[in-house]
Design a protein around this motif. Structure first.
Motif, PDB file in Angstrom:
ATOM      1  N   TRP A 122       0.833  -1.194   0.000  1.00  0.00           N
ATOM      2  CA  TRP A 122       0.000   0.000   0.000  1.00  0.00           C
ATOM      3  C   TRP A 122       0.869   1.247   0.000  1.00  0.00           C
ATOM      4  O   TRP A 122       1.890   1.316   0.685  1.00  0.00           O
ATOM      5  CB  TRP A 122      -0.887   0.033   1.231  1.00  0.00           C
ATOM      6  N   TRP A 123       0.442   2.225  -0.769  1.00  0.00           N
ATOM      7  CA  TRP A 123       1.037   3.550  -0.775  1.00  0.00           C
ATOM      8  C   TRP A 123      -0.048   4.557  -0.407  1.00  0.00           C
ATOM      9  O   TRP A 123      -1.217   4.358  -0.740  1.00  0.00           O
ATOM     10  CB  TRP A 123       1.550   3.922  -2.175  1.00  0.00           C
ATOM     11  N   PRO A 124       0.308   5.669   0.235  1.00  0.00           N
ATOM     12  CA  PRO A 124      -0.681   6.729   0.443  1.00  0.00           C
ATOM     13  C   PRO A 124      -1.142   7.264  -0.920  1.00  0.00           C
ATOM     14  O   PRO A 124      -0.342   7.354  -1.859  1.00  0.00           O
ATOM     15  CB  PRO A 124       0.095   7.808   1.206  1.00  0.00           C
ATOM     16  N   MET A 125      -2.421   7.625  -1.035  1.00  0.00           N
ATOM     17  CA  MET A 125      -2.952   8.103  -2.316  1.00  0.00           C
ATOM     18  C   MET A 125      -2.177   9.310  -2.849  1.00  0.00           C
ATOM     19  O   MET A 125      -2.052   9.483  -4.056  1.00  0.00           O
ATOM     20  CB  MET A 125      -4.442   8.439  -2.190  1.00  0.00           C
ATOM     21  N   LYS A 126      -1.628  10.142  -1.970  1.00  0.00           N
ATOM     22  CA  LYS A 126      -0.867  11.308  -2.416  1.00  0.00           C
ATOM     23  C   LYS A 126       0.392  10.908  -3.178  1.00  0.00           C
ATOM     24  O   LYS A 126       0.940  11.713  -3.931  1.00  0.00           O
ATOM     25  CB  LYS A 126      -0.526  12.219  -1.241  1.00  0.00           C
ATOM     26  N   ASP A 127       0.855   9.664  -3.013  1.00  0.00           N
ATOM     27  CA  ASP A 127       2.070   9.179  -3.675  1.00  0.00           C
ATOM     28  C   ASP A 127       1.769   8.321  -4.898  1.00  0.00           C
ATOM     29  O   ASP A 127       2.673   7.705  -5.456  1.00  0.00           O
ATOM     30  CB  ASP A 127       2.916   8.361  -2.686  1.00  0.00           C
ATOM     31  N   VAL A 128       0.500   8.257  -5.318  1.00  0.00           N
ATOM     32  CA  VAL A 128       0.088   7.396  -6.429  1.00  0.00           C
ATOM     33  C   VAL A 128      -0.490   8.244  -7.558  1.00  0.00           C
ATOM     34  O   VAL A 128      -1.314   9.124  -7.320  1.00  0.00           O
ATOM     35  CB  VAL A 128      -0.973   6.371  -5.960  1.00  0.00           C
ATOM     36  N   ALA A 129      -0.039   7.973  -8.792  1.00  0.00           N
ATOM     37  CA  ALA A 129      -0.593   8.628  -9.981  1.00  0.00           C
ATOM     38  C   ALA A 129      -1.108   7.548 -10.921  1.00  0.00           C
ATOM     39  O   ALA A 129      -0.387   6.595 -11.227  1.00  0.00           O
ATOM     40  CB  ALA A 129       0.467   9.477 -10.672  1.00  0.00           C
ATOM     41  N   ILE A 130      -2.352   7.692 -11.369  1.00  0.00           N
ATOM     42  CA  ILE A 130      -2.960   6.726 -12.286  1.00  0.00           C
ATOM     43  C   ILE A 130      -3.211   7.431 -13.607  1.00  0.00           C
ATOM     44  O   ILE A 130      -3.856   8.481 -13.656  1.00  0.00           O
ATOM     45  CB  ILE A 130      -4.276   6.169 -11.712  1.00  0.00           C
ATOM     46  N   GLU A 131      -2.684   6.861 -14.684  1.00  0.00           N
ATOM     47  CA  GLU A 131      -2.856   7.424 -16.020  1.00  0.00           C
ATOM     48  C   GLU A 131      -3.637   6.428 -16.872  1.00  0.00           C
ATOM     49  O   GLU A 131      -3.397   5.231 -16.798  1.00  0.00           O
ATOM     50  CB  GLU A 131      -1.502   7.671 -16.674  1.00  0.00           C
ATOM     51  N   GLY A 132      -4.536   6.935 -17.697  1.00  0.00           N
ATOM     52  CA  GLY A 132      -5.297   6.092 -18.604  1.00  0.00           C
ATOM     53  C   GLY A 132      -6.722   5.888 -18.128  1.00  0.00           C
ATOM     54  O   GLY A 132      -7.109   6.310 -17.041  1.00  0.00           O
ATOM     55  N   ALA A 133      -7.503   5.254 -18.980  1.00  0.00           N
ATOM     56  CA  ALA A 133      -8.916   5.005 -18.683  1.00  0.00           C
ATOM     57  C   ALA A 133      -9.046   3.765 -17.810  1.00  0.00           C
ATOM     58  O   ALA A 133      -8.551   2.697 -18.155  1.00  0.00           O
ATOM     59  CB  ALA A 133      -9.690   4.806 -19.973  1.00  0.00           C
ATOM     60  N   THR A 134      -9.702   3.924 -16.667  1.00  0.00           N
ATOM     61  CA  THR A 134      -9.910   2.796 -15.753  1.00  0.00           C
ATOM     62  C   THR A 134     -11.392   2.487 -15.665  1.00  0.00           C
ATOM     63  O   THR A 134     -12.235   3.313 -15.991  1.00  0.00           O
ATOM     64  CB  THR A 134      -9.371   3.100 -14.349  1.00  0.00           C
ATOM     65  N   ARG A 135     -11.700   1.312 -15.200  1.00  0.00           N
ATOM     66  CA  ARG A 135     -13.077   0.886 -14.976  1.00  0.00           C
ATOM     67  C   ARG A 135     -13.188   0.350 -13.561  1.00  0.00           C
ATOM     68  O   ARG A 135     -12.235  -0.177 -13.017  1.00  0.00           O
ATOM     69  CB  ARG A 135     -13.471  -0.219 -15.950  1.00  0.00           C
ATOM     70  N   ALA A 136     -14.374   0.459 -13.006  1.00  0.00           N
ATOM     71  CA  ALA A 136     -14.645  -0.101 -11.683  1.00  0.00           C
ATOM     72  C   ALA A 136     -15.409  -1.403 -11.856  1.00  0.00           C
ATOM     73  O   ALA A 136     -16.414  -1.447 -12.572  1.00  0.00           O
ATOM     74  CB  ALA A 136     -15.440   0.868 -10.837  1.00  0.00           C
ATOM     75  N   PHE A 137     -14.942  -2.458 -11.256  1.00  0.00           N
ATOM     76  CA  PHE A 137     -15.618  -3.739 -11.280  1.00  0.00           C
ATOM     77  C   PHE A 137     -16.082  -4.061  -9.878  1.00  0.00           C
ATOM     78  O   PHE A 137     -15.354  -3.872  -8.911  1.00  0.00           O
ATOM     79  CB  PHE A 137     -14.682  -4.844 -11.786  1.00  0.00           C
ATOM     80  N   THR A 138     -17.297  -4.533  -9.758  1.00  0.00           N
ATOM     81  CA  THR A 138     -17.825  -4.916  -8.448  1.00  0.00           C
ATOM     82  C   THR A 138     -18.246  -6.369  -8.478  1.00  0.00           C
ATOM     83  O   THR A 138     -18.524  -6.934  -9.548  1.00  0.00           O
ATOM     84  CB  THR A 138     -19.032  -4.038  -8.060  1.00  0.00           C
ATOM     85  N   ARG A 139     -18.264  -6.955  -7.337  1.00  0.00           N
ATOM     86  CA  ARG A 139     -18.637  -8.351  -7.205  1.00  0.00           C
ATOM     87  C   ARG A 139     -19.914  -8.414  -6.377  1.00  0.00           C
ATOM     88  O   ARG A 139     -20.075  -7.700  -5.413  1.00  0.00           O
ATOM     89  CB  ARG A 139     -17.503  -9.069  -6.476  1.00  0.00           C
ATOM     90  N   THR A 140     -20.801  -9.299  -6.766  1.00  0.00           N
ATOM     91  CA  THR A 140     -22.041  -9.480  -6.020  1.00  0.00           C
ATOM     92  C   THR A 140     -22.175 -10.944  -5.622  1.00  0.00           C
ATOM     93  O   THR A 140     -21.466 -11.809  -6.136  1.00  0.00           O
ATOM     94  CB  THR A 140     -23.273  -9.061  -6.838  1.00  0.00           C
ATOM     95  N   THR A 141     -23.093 -11.191  -4.721  1.00  0.00           N
ATOM     96  CA  THR A 141     -23.322 -12.555  -4.269  1.00  0.00           C
ATOM     97  C   THR A 141     -24.261 -13.297  -5.212  1.00  0.00           C
ATOM     98  O   THR A 141     -24.488 -14.479  -5.058  1.00  0.00           O
ATOM     99  CB  THR A 141     -23.936 -12.575  -2.866  1.00  0.00           C
ATOM    100  N   GLY A 142     -24.837 -12.580  -6.170  1.00  0.00           N
ATOM    101  CA  GLY A 142     -25.806 -13.199  -7.082  1.00  0.00           C
ATOM    102  C   GLY A 142     -27.228 -12.994  -6.622  1.00  0.00           C
ATOM    103  O   GLY A 142     -28.166 -13.246  -7.344  1.00  0.00           O
ATOM    104  N   GLU A 143     -27.398 -12.532  -5.384  1.00  0.00           N
ATOM    105  CA  GLU A 143     -28.731 -12.260  -4.861  1.00  0.00           C
ATOM    106  C   GLU A 143     -29.081 -10.815  -5.154  1.00  0.00           C
ATOM    107  O   GLU A 143     -28.280  -9.916  -4.970  1.00  0.00           O
ATOM    108  CB  GLU A 143     -28.768 -12.504  -3.355  1.00  0.00           C
ATOM    109  N   GLN A 144     -30.296 -10.581  -5.624  1.00  0.00           N
ATOM    110  CA  GLN A 144     -30.716  -9.206  -5.957  1.00  0.00           C
ATOM    111  C   GLN A 144     -31.478  -8.571  -4.851  1.00  0.00           C
ATOM    112  O   GLN A 144     -32.216  -9.045  -4.157  1.00  0.00           O
ATOM    113  CB  GLN A 144     -31.536  -9.206  -7.250  1.00  0.00           C
TER     114      GLN A 144
END
Length: 68
Positions: free
Chosen positions: A46-68
């Motif tokens: 882990w790094w503190p967010m202030k020390d991290v740079a992200i370049e490019g298009a990212t996507r968020a993926f989430t996981r579910t239990t399958g129950e709605q």
């Protein structure tokens, strides 16, 4: 002198640059980490967010239990 750590995805669309040393660096073998990584052992850093740079298009993926 500050160390720079660089990672990128296989296709090269996303690049992450971290400055300095990570804290903490850890290893876990709990069943949740095994399921999440598909590996018997998860190693993370882990790094503190202030020390991290992200370049490019990212996507968020989430996981579910399958129950709605």
């Amino acid at each position: 002198m500050t160390e720079t750590h660089v990672a990128q995805c296989h296709c090269g669309q996303v690049r992450i640059t971290c400055q300095g040393q990570p804290y903490p660096v850890f290893m876990c073998s709990c069943t949740l980490c095994q399921r999440r990584t598909g590996s018997p052992i998860h190693i993370g850093a882990w790094w503190p967010m202030k020390d991290v740079a992200i370049e490019g298009a990212t996507r968020a993926f989430t996981r579910t239990t399958g129950e709605q």
